[in-house]
Design an enzyme around this catalytic site. Structure first.
Site, mmCIF file in Angstrom:
data_model
loop_
_atom_site.group_PDB
_atom_site.id
_atom_site.type_symbol
_atom_site.label_atom_id
_atom_site.label_comp_id
_atom_site.label_asym_id
_atom_site.label_seq_id
_atom_site.Cartn_x
_atom_site.Cartn_y
_atom_site.Cartn_z
ATOM 1 N N GLY A 47 47.336 -60.043 -4.931
ATOM 2 C CA GLY A 47 46.097 -60.496 -4.329
ATOM 3 C C GLY A 47 45.861 -61.862 -4.050
ATOM 4 N N ASP A 107 39.130 -63.817 -13.617
ATOM 5 C CA ASP A 107 37.721 -62.899 -14.062
ATOM 6 C C ASP A 107 37.755 -63.225 -15.672
ATOM 7 O OD1 ASP A 107 35.939 -61.047 -14.075
ATOM 8 O OD2 ASP A 107 37.212 -59.577 -14.056
ATOM 9 N N LYS A 135 35.169 -65.864 -11.360
ATOM 10 C CA LYS A 135 34.006 -65.277 -11.940
ATOM 11 C C LYS A 135 33.717 -65.935 -13.211
ATOM 12 C CE LYS A 135 34.344 -60.761 -10.178
ATOM 13 N NZ LYS A 135 34.628 -59.339 -10.429
ATOM 14 N N VAL A 157 34.348 -57.898 -5.996
ATOM 15 C CA VAL A 157 34.559 -58.217 -4.665
ATOM 16 C C VAL A 157 35.879 -57.801 -3.870
ATOM 17 C CG1 VAL A 157 32.970 -60.365 -4.626
ATOM 18 C CG2 VAL A 157 35.718 -60.535 -5.319
ATOM 19 N N ASP A 163 41.555 -56.340 -3.426
ATOM 20 C CA ASP A 163 41.579 -55.035 -2.971
ATOM 21 C C ASP A 163 40.576 -54.175 -3.477
ATOM 22 O OD1 ASP A 163 43.199 -55.271 -5.630
ATOM 23 O OD2 ASP A 163 43.149 -53.062 -5.349
HETATM 24 P P1 IMP Z 1 41.391 -61.392 -15.221
HETATM 25 O O1 IMP Z 1 42.799 -61.243 -16.213
HETATM 26 O O2 IMP Z 1 40.412 -60.681 -15.922
HETATM 27 O O3 IMP Z 1 41.005 -62.792 -15.319
HETATM 28 O O4 IMP Z 1 41.497 -60.498 -14.052
HETATM 29 C C1 IMP Z 1 42.174 -60.971 -13.083
HETATM 30 C C2 IMP Z 1 42.717 -60.072 -11.964
HETATM 31 O O5 IMP Z 1 41.900 -58.793 -11.676
HETATM 32 C C3 IMP Z 1 42.732 -60.559 -10.692
HETATM 33 O O6 IMP Z 1 44.218 -61.034 -10.469
HETATM 34 C C4 IMP Z 1 42.423 -59.404 -9.788
HETATM 35 O O7 IMP Z 1 43.508 -58.679 -9.458
HETATM 36 C C5 IMP Z 1 41.640 -58.563 -10.639
HETATM 37 N N1 IMP Z 1 39.959 -58.707 -10.092
HETATM 38 C C6 IMP Z 1 39.230 -59.370 -11.163
HETATM 39 N N2 IMP Z 1 37.938 -59.269 -10.598
HETATM 40 C C7 IMP Z 1 38.150 -58.737 -9.241
HETATM 41 C C8 IMP Z 1 37.300 -58.346 -8.207
HETATM 42 O O8 IMP Z 1 36.034 -58.612 -8.102
HETATM 43 N N3 IMP Z 1 37.915 -57.653 -7.096
HETATM 44 C C9 IMP Z 1 39.284 -57.553 -6.787
HETATM 45 N N4 IMP Z 1 39.730 -57.888 -8.080
HETATM 46 C C10 IMP Z 1 39.494 -58.196 -8.918
HETATM 47 MG MG MG Z 2 45.306 -59.661 -8.845
#
Ligand code: IMP
Ligand code: MG
Length: 185
Positions: A47, A107, A135, A157, A163
């Site tokens: 990403g 996220d 987020k 998003v 993606d």
């Molecule tokens: P976390 O471990 O929950 O912080 O997730 C991070 C990863 O989740 C990011 O590197 C993204 O690959 C994926 N991700 C989280 N939210 C989104 C979104 O809204 N669209 C696309 N990928 C997301």
């Molecule tokens: Mg990612």
């Protein structure tokens, strides 16, 4: 795969706003690391690639780049489980380097928290995080963010590296997925 217009709810961040903010981040990073001799940008695949490639062109201090691929268990559910696996590790020894992690989105925070934990064991001189999107309201674990492009609402998003089931990373803007439209396809 269907045309992106058939799953796009709205454009959240248009191309010109993205580019303007990335220019600002590049200036800030260039200023903060002006005395660094060993800056290494670590891009989290996949990403982060669009963001990295635009960001480095706005960074005026010398630096190297490297890549790391992470997957979080439970991929496909659009929720991060908190368990991450390294699919591809860095090629660079980060000991005594100034490391700046470049991420597309934070996220829950679990992915980046695990990466920070792992990389800190390798004793870099400094370790910071630069994320394009945050987020914030979804955070489950605290993450120190040094550079942040935009705080966004809790919506799924896509585009600009992010993606939707591996598609649409090429779009030059950040769009909100209309999950109702997408699931009915
Ligand atoms: P976390 O471990 O929950 O912080 O997730 C991070 C990863 O989740 C990011 O590197 C993204 O690959 C994926 N991700 C989280 N939210 C989104 C979104 O809204 N669209 C696309 N990928 C997301
Ligand atoms: Mg990612």
């Amino acid at each position: 795969m269907i045309d992106y217009r058939d799953v796009l709810g709205e454009i959240l961040i248009p191309e010109d706003q993205l580019q303007k903010r990335i220019t600002e981040l590049g200036s800030e990073i260039s200023h903060d690391y002006q005395d660094s001799k060993e800056l290494l940008l670590v891009c989290i695949l996949r990403g982060g690639i669009m963001f990295l490639s635009d960001l480095v062109r706005r960074i005026s201090v010398p630096h190297a780049i490297d890549f790391m691929a992470i997957s979080s268990y439970g991929a496909g559910t659009r929720e991060s489980s908190g368990l991450v696996r390294i699919n591809m590790d860095l090629n660079t020894d980060i000991h005594s380097r100034d490391v700046l992690i470049v991420e597309d989105i934070i996220d829950s925070g679990h992915t980046i928290a695990s990466v920070l934990e792992l990389l800190s064991t390798r004793k870099p001189a400094s370790l910071n995080v630069c994320t394009l999107l945050d987020k914030e309201e979804r955070r489950e674990t605290p993450v120190p963010i040094r550079y942040r492009g935009f705080i966004i609402p809790n919506k799924f998003v896509f585009g600009y590296g992010l993606d939707l089931d591996e598609y649409y990373r090429n779009l030059p803007f950040i769009g909100v997925v209309d999950l109702k439209k997408y699931q009915s396809k």
